[in-house]
Structure formats: C-alpha cells, structure tokens
Design a protein around this motif. Structure first.
Motif, PDB file in Angstrom:
ATOM      1  N   CYS A  58      90.953  49.341  83.146  1.00 14.20           N
ATOM      2  CA  CYS A  58      89.977  49.558  84.225  1.00 14.20           C
ATOM      3  C   CYS A  58      90.690  49.867  85.544  1.00 14.20           C
ATOM      4  O   CYS A  58      90.226  50.722  86.327  1.00 14.20           O
ATOM      5  N   LEU A  61      91.797  53.313  85.338  1.00 12.24           N
ATOM      6  CA  LEU A  61      90.642  54.207  85.441  1.00 12.24           C
ATOM      7  C   LEU A  61      90.416  54.640  86.888  1.00 12.24           C
ATOM      8  O   LEU A  61      90.054  55.793  87.156  1.00 12.24           O
ATOM      9  N   GLN A  65      91.981  58.863  89.083  1.00 13.15           N
ATOM     10  CA  GLN A  65      91.208  59.864  89.818  1.00 13.15           C
ATOM     11  C   GLN A  65      92.007  60.518  90.947  1.00 13.15           C
ATOM     12  O   GLN A  65      91.500  61.409  91.615  1.00 13.15           O
ATOM     13  N   VAL A 250      86.262  63.734  86.842  1.00  8.38           N
ATOM     14  CA  VAL A 250      86.017  62.299  86.688  1.00  8.38           C
ATOM     15  C   VAL A 250      85.720  61.958  85.235  1.00  8.38           C
ATOM     16  O   VAL A 250      86.250  60.986  84.679  1.00  8.38           O
ATOM     17  N   ARG A 253      89.004  62.610  82.911  1.00 10.26           N
ATOM     18  CA  ARG A 253      90.059  61.630  83.167  1.00 10.26           C
ATOM     19  C   ARG A 253      89.639  60.243  82.705  1.00 10.26           C
ATOM     20  O   ARG A 253      90.448  59.485  82.163  1.00 10.26           O
ATOM     21  N   SER A 254      88.382  59.910  82.908  1.00  6.93           N
ATOM     22  CA  SER A 254      87.896  58.601  82.475  1.00  6.93           C
ATOM     23  C   SER A 254      87.959  58.481  80.961  1.00  6.93           C
ATOM     24  O   SER A 254      88.385  57.451  80.415  1.00  6.93           O
ATOM     25  N   ILE A 258      90.116  55.800  78.789  1.00  9.88           N
ATOM     26  CA  ILE A 258      89.413  54.925  77.842  1.00  9.88           C
ATOM     27  C   ILE A 258      90.016  55.036  76.450  1.00  9.88           C
ATOM     28  O   ILE A 258      90.211  54.031  75.749  1.00  9.88           O
TER      29      ILE A 258
END
Length: 345
Positions: A58, A61, A65, A250, A253-254, A258
C-alpha cells in the motif's frame, strides 16, 4: 547496435522481467522488515508476514504514482544514503554480536547432502549475479540516452562501487558472526527466540533505514513497467497531467503494484526470488548477451583471441545459467512443498 528486433523481442523482455522481479523482492523484504519491527514490540503478536507485505505494498502504491525517472533523482540520492546507512548498521551489528557472548556458536560447515550442496552452489551463483546486476537501471538509461560515456557511465561506476562496498561488508561480517545460520535477511539473525542480540533501538533504526531504502528501490525498478504500460494505454498527443493520461497511469501503475504485492505475499522466499532473477535475467544480460553482441556487431576475425574469448565466455555462462535456472526452480519447488502459499516465515 544489434538492431531493433533484438532489443524489442529478446533484451527488452529480459530487462522488463528483471526490473519487475526486483519490485517483487523489494516488496517482500519490506514486509519482512516491518514484521521484525512489530515483533520487537509484540513478540507474541498474531499478525502474519503477508499482512505486512500488503501494508508495504500500500505504501508502494502511493509512491508508484511519481510521474517519471526524472522525478526520482532526489529519491535516488536518498536511497544511496540509506543503503550506506543500512550496510554500516548491519555490519556493525554483526561484528558486535560476533564478539559478544550473546552470539550463536559459529559453525562454518556446509550442510545438506551432495546433491543439495551442488545445486546450492549454482543457486548462489545466480544470487551473486543478481547482486552485481543492480546497474540494470543506469544500463537501460544509457541505451536510451547516448552517449554512454557521459553521465550514465559515471552512474554505473558509482553504482558498482557502492554495491561492492555494501554487499561485501555485510556478507563477510554476517557470515563471520552467524556461520551457516546466516539468513537471507541478515537482520533476522539479530533476533533469536524473540530475544534481541543488539539493543532494540538499533534493530528498529536499521529496519527503518531498510524499509525506506526498499521503497525507493521498488519505485525506481517499477519505472520500466510504467513506461511500457503508459506507452500502450496513454496518449502522447495529450498533456502529461491531462485526464486522458492520468487515469490510465493511476490504474496501470496500481494494478502492477497490486500484482507484485500478491506474488510477494504468496511466495515469501526472498533468496529464491533473487536466484530466479539472477538465473533468468542478470546472467544473460551481464555475461552472455554483451559478448555475443560484440561479436555480431564488430565481427572480429575467427582467428583472433577476442572472438574466442567472447565465445568461451558466452558458452560457459550459458551452461552456468541453465544449471542455475534449474537450481533456482528446484529450490522454489522445495520451499513451496515445505510451506503453503502466504506462509508466515
């Protein structure tokens, strides 16, 4: 030099795999350091390793960005300082434990049967290749931004100087202090049966240095993946921070973070991940492809010593790479059979 097809269909995918593998390894190691801090304050705590991996994921995460390589220049400097700080702390801690009565009995014998020892040697070779392959990011940048003899070459020199100093100091002092009980993360040896062998504040400080440095490493190695995804889903005709580019950035990349976090939590074997990256990625990139490309590009005479030297290096390291790949996959299979997915180790 070797043509766009080599780069796009062979070298590029290997570089991509290596960088993404480093993100997985960084996420796993970050979770292990967080768990070590947790056990300092709560030795009988019920939280599992995969929970800390998710927490670190997280954190990644958010950092993922950051828009581009150029935006990471200050993070790279902080990462360098933290790497040196962690290495000094790990080395000092190992020397302190090795000289104290708290330290374990030193045993430098090689454990396991003959087959395990042989595969262990090749597994170690793959891990060493990973260790000294840390220059992959400046290498990629050098191929994108010639001339190589400029800033990128200086970056590679600094990179390998830091790698040599930090890894040798930690490896030598750690093995001297703990012998064959040395773990993939040497900081894990600082706690035995929930008892700290060095002051708790020292373990906390060292783990914090490591967590911050790993977050920087993970973000840097994530950039090639980001570039590929954004080139596919972004719109170069639109501005960088337009809605058309920000939303795909976003999301992509997220999803990549993950996926890396999930793999790190499922297979929490740091040494095994390093050996796989070394066998399938760094050995071809660092030892095989450069000499092959030299022969293909400059075409030295088959009677010249340089041709046969390059050919010999390519053949020897190809054989080593194949055996190391088998050893790496074998070790993951053994560990996976001993531990279930999302194991708490």
């Amino acid at each position: 030099m070797t043509g766009p097809k080599w780069g796009r269909y062979f070298v590029g995918p290997i570089q991509f795999m290596v960088c993404y593998g480093a993100v997985i390894a960084s996420t796993l190691l970050g979770g292990q350091c967080m768990k070590a801090i947790y056990l300092l304050s709560n030795p009988n705590g019920a939280m599992k390793l995969y929970e800390f991996v998710i927490i670190f994921g997280c954190f990644m995460l958010i950092l993922a960005q950051i828009p581009s390589f150029h935006s990471l220049r200050n993070i790279n400097l902080v990462s360098l300082i933290l790497s040196l700080a962690y290495s000094v702390c790990a080395t000092a801690g190992s020397i302190y434990i090795g000289n104290s009565s708290k330290g374990p009995k030193k045993d430098y014998s090689i454990t396991g049967d003959t087959q395990s020892r042989v595969f262990g040697i090749f597994n170690a070779i793959a891990i060493i290749a990973t260790t000294y392959g840390n220059g992959i990011i400046p290498e990629i940048q050098a191929t994108l931004a010639p001339p190589v003899k400029g800033k990128m070459f200086k970056g590679l020199c600094i990179c390998y100087t830091v790698v040599t100093v930090t890894f040798f100091s930690v490896a030598i002092s750690g093995y001297w202090a703990f012998g064959n009980e040395s773990k993939g993360l040497i900081l894990s040896n600082f706690l035995v049966d929930d008892k700290a062998l060095v002051p708790k504040w020292f373990i906390l400080m060292t783990n914090l240095f490591t967590i911050l440095q790993l977050s920087a490493v993970g973000v840097v190695y994530l950039q090639p993946t980001n570039e590929v995804l954004e080139r596919t889903f972004g719109d170069p005709s639109s501005q960088e921070f337009s809605c058309r580019n920000v939303v795909p950035r976003v999301i992509s990349r997220s999803l990549s973070v993950i996926a890396a976090t999930t793999l790190a939590a499922m297979l929490p074997f740091f040494g095994d991940i390093n050996s796989v990256i070394g066998a399938f990625g760094f050995m071809p990139l660092d030892f095989i492809l450069p000499v092959v490309f030299y022969n293909l590009t400059f075409k030295p005479s088959r009677k010249s010593p340089i041709f046969w030297l390059n050919s010999s290096i390519a053949i020897i390291f190809s054989v080593l790479g194949v055996i190391a790949a088998v050893a790496a996959v074998r070790q993951i299979s053994l560990d996976a059979s001993n531990y279930r997915l999302f194991a708490n180790i």
